[in-house]
Design an enzyme around this catalytic site. Structure first.
Site, PDB file in Angstrom:
ATOM      1  N   ASN A   2      -4.824   3.475  -4.304  1.00  0.00           N
ATOM      2  CA  ASN A   2      -4.769   3.471  -5.762  1.00  0.00           C
ATOM      3  C   ASN A   2      -6.203   3.417  -6.279  1.00  0.00           C
ATOM      4  O   ASN A   2      -6.846   2.381  -6.235  1.00  0.00           O
ATOM      5  CB  ASN A   2      -3.965   2.246  -6.237  1.00  0.00           C
ATOM      6  CG  ASN A   2      -3.957   2.108  -7.751  1.00  0.00           C
ATOM      7  OD1 ASN A   2      -4.417   3.001  -8.471  1.00  0.00           O
ATOM      8  ND2 ASN A   2      -3.437   0.990  -8.239  1.00  0.00           N
ATOM      9  N   GLU A  22      -1.560  -4.360 -13.546  1.00  0.00           N
ATOM     10  CA  GLU A  22      -2.541  -4.062 -14.591  1.00  0.00           C
ATOM     11  C   GLU A  22      -1.866  -3.394 -15.788  1.00  0.00           C
ATOM     12  O   GLU A  22      -2.426  -3.368 -16.889  1.00  0.00           O
ATOM     13  CB  GLU A  22      -3.676  -3.200 -14.000  1.00  0.00           C
ATOM     14  CG  GLU A  22      -4.583  -4.059 -13.111  1.00  0.00           C
ATOM     15  CD  GLU A  22      -5.224  -3.338 -11.942  1.00  0.00           C
ATOM     16  OE1 GLU A  22      -5.242  -2.099 -11.924  1.00  0.00           O
ATOM     17  OE2 GLU A  22      -5.697  -4.045 -11.022  1.00  0.00           O
ATOM     18  N   GLU A  54       2.565  -7.077  -4.759  1.00  0.00           N
ATOM     19  CA  GLU A  54       1.153  -7.273  -5.104  1.00  0.00           C
ATOM     20  C   GLU A  54       1.016  -8.574  -5.878  1.00  0.00           C
ATOM     21  O   GLU A  54       1.178  -8.581  -7.110  1.00  0.00           O
ATOM     22  CB  GLU A  54       0.645  -6.105  -5.958  1.00  0.00           C
ATOM     23  CG  GLU A  54       0.676  -4.774  -5.258  1.00  0.00           C
ATOM     24  CD  GLU A  54      -0.429  -3.842  -5.743  1.00  0.00           C
ATOM     25  OE1 GLU A  54      -1.031  -3.181  -4.904  1.00  0.00           O
ATOM     26  OE2 GLU A  54      -0.711  -3.800  -6.962  1.00  0.00           O
TER      27      GLU A  54
HETATM   28  P1  13P Z   1      -7.428  -4.297  -4.460  1.00  0.00           P
HETATM   29  O1  13P Z   1      -7.154  -3.735  -3.089  1.00  0.00           O
HETATM   30  O2  13P Z   1      -8.703  -3.815  -5.048  1.00  0.00           O
HETATM   31  O3  13P Z   1      -7.269  -5.794  -4.474  1.00  0.00           O
HETATM   32  O4  13P Z   1      -6.293  -3.714  -5.427  1.00  0.00           O
HETATM   33  C1  13P Z   1      -4.980  -3.783  -5.012  1.00  0.00           C
HETATM   34  C2  13P Z   1      -4.146  -3.000  -5.942  1.00  0.00           C
HETATM   35  O5  13P Z   1      -3.997  -3.358  -7.093  1.00  0.00           O
HETATM   36  C3  13P Z   1      -3.543  -1.760  -5.444  1.00  0.00           C
HETATM   37  O6  13P Z   1      -2.641  -1.235  -6.353  1.00  0.00           O
END
Ligand code: 13P
Length: 266
Positions: free
Chosen positions: A12, A103, A173
């Site tokens: 991502n 997010e 997540e």
């Molecule tokens: P990071 O690997 O930067 O912590 O992000 C994880 C994420 O939000 C993948 O969608």
């Protein structure tokens, strides 16, 4: 990993890269995966920003790496300024889409009701929908992590039929692990993944739950990936920061392939 489920590793990119560096990254990812003999051993996917999808898709060419959008509209078409429909994603070569990233849940106020609609329209369009769920730090500290995630799962899947959602990948997540350098311990990840699978069993049946892929996201890197992927209910990862470096992303894909082979998968 479990032999029954083929690993899924997604990159991502979030709102990072520009067009030239995105193409460069894609070329480098393809080269690293080919060099490691990894393409075809796992399902790998990249999720670039919308304006770069078409060009990145061209760069992927006929490779097995899936192209995906980072979000989609719950609507099929119409007067929805700034939104992107699943048909448009498919039109530029996407075979996957992320739905409900934290997010967007927390930053933009997307709720389970809306995410249910997005999951339905994406699944019906034949896309591999990567549905994100996860608790905040205060929810975990209050001992409510599993209940919060179960509630998100029920709200997002709702009444969707198993044949509609058979391609969905669930991404656990934990919000406190995203971009923080702090990951869930392999044991905590395993506990939550097993609880997510139990909810899928209640929503559908044990066969569906045993088949569904549940991947982990949150500060996964080339060093910590293998220990997480070695857990029996972890079927891969959704990678943010580390997916912006081709070698790191390929190392994480290799960790997934090796964990799967170690579990008897092929
Ligand atoms: P990071 O690997 O930067 O912590 O992000 C994880 C994420 O939000 C993948 O969608």
């Amino acid at each position: 990993m479990h032999a029954q489920r083929r690993p899924f590793v997604g990159g991502n990119w979030k709102m990072n890269s520009d067009l030239a560096s995105g193409v460069e990254l894609t070329d480098a990812v393809l080269a690293s995966l080919a060099e490691g003999g990894l393409e075809g051993r796992i399902d790998a996917a990249v999720f670039p920003p919308f304006p770069y999808l078409f060009t990145v898709g061209r760069t992927l060419g006929h490779s097995n790496v899936l192209l995906g959008g980072q979000d989609c509209s719950a609507e099929a078409s119409g007067a929805f300024t700034g939104q992107v429909s699943v048909g448009m994603l498919a039109d530029v070569g996407c075979r996957s889409v992320i739905i409900g990233h934290s997010e967007r849940r927390h930053g933009l106020g997307e709720d389970d009701e809306l995410l249910h609609e997005k999951l339905a329209i994406a699944s019906e369009a034949g896309l591999v929908a990567v549905l994100c769920v996860g608790e905040t730090l205060s929810e975990r500290d209050d001992g409510r992590a599993e209940a919060v995630v179960a509630h998100q799962m029920r709200g997002c899947f709702g009444t969707l039929k198993p044949e509609t959602v058979d391609r969905v990948v669930v991404a656990y997540e934990p919000v406190w692990a995203i971009g923080t350098g702090r990951t869930a311990s392999p044991e905590d990840a395993q506990r939550m993944h097993s609880s997510i699978r139990a909810v899928l069993g209640q929503l559908y049946d044990s066969r569906f739950a045993a088949k569904a892929r549940v991947i982990y996201g949150g500060s996964v890197n080339a060093k910590n990936a293998r220990a997480i992927f070695d857990q029996p209910d972890v079927d891969g990862g959704l990678i943010g920061g580390a997916s912006l470096k081709a070698d790191d992303f390929a190392s994480i894909c290799r960790a997934a392939a090796e964990a799967w082979t170690a579990s008897g998968g092929h």
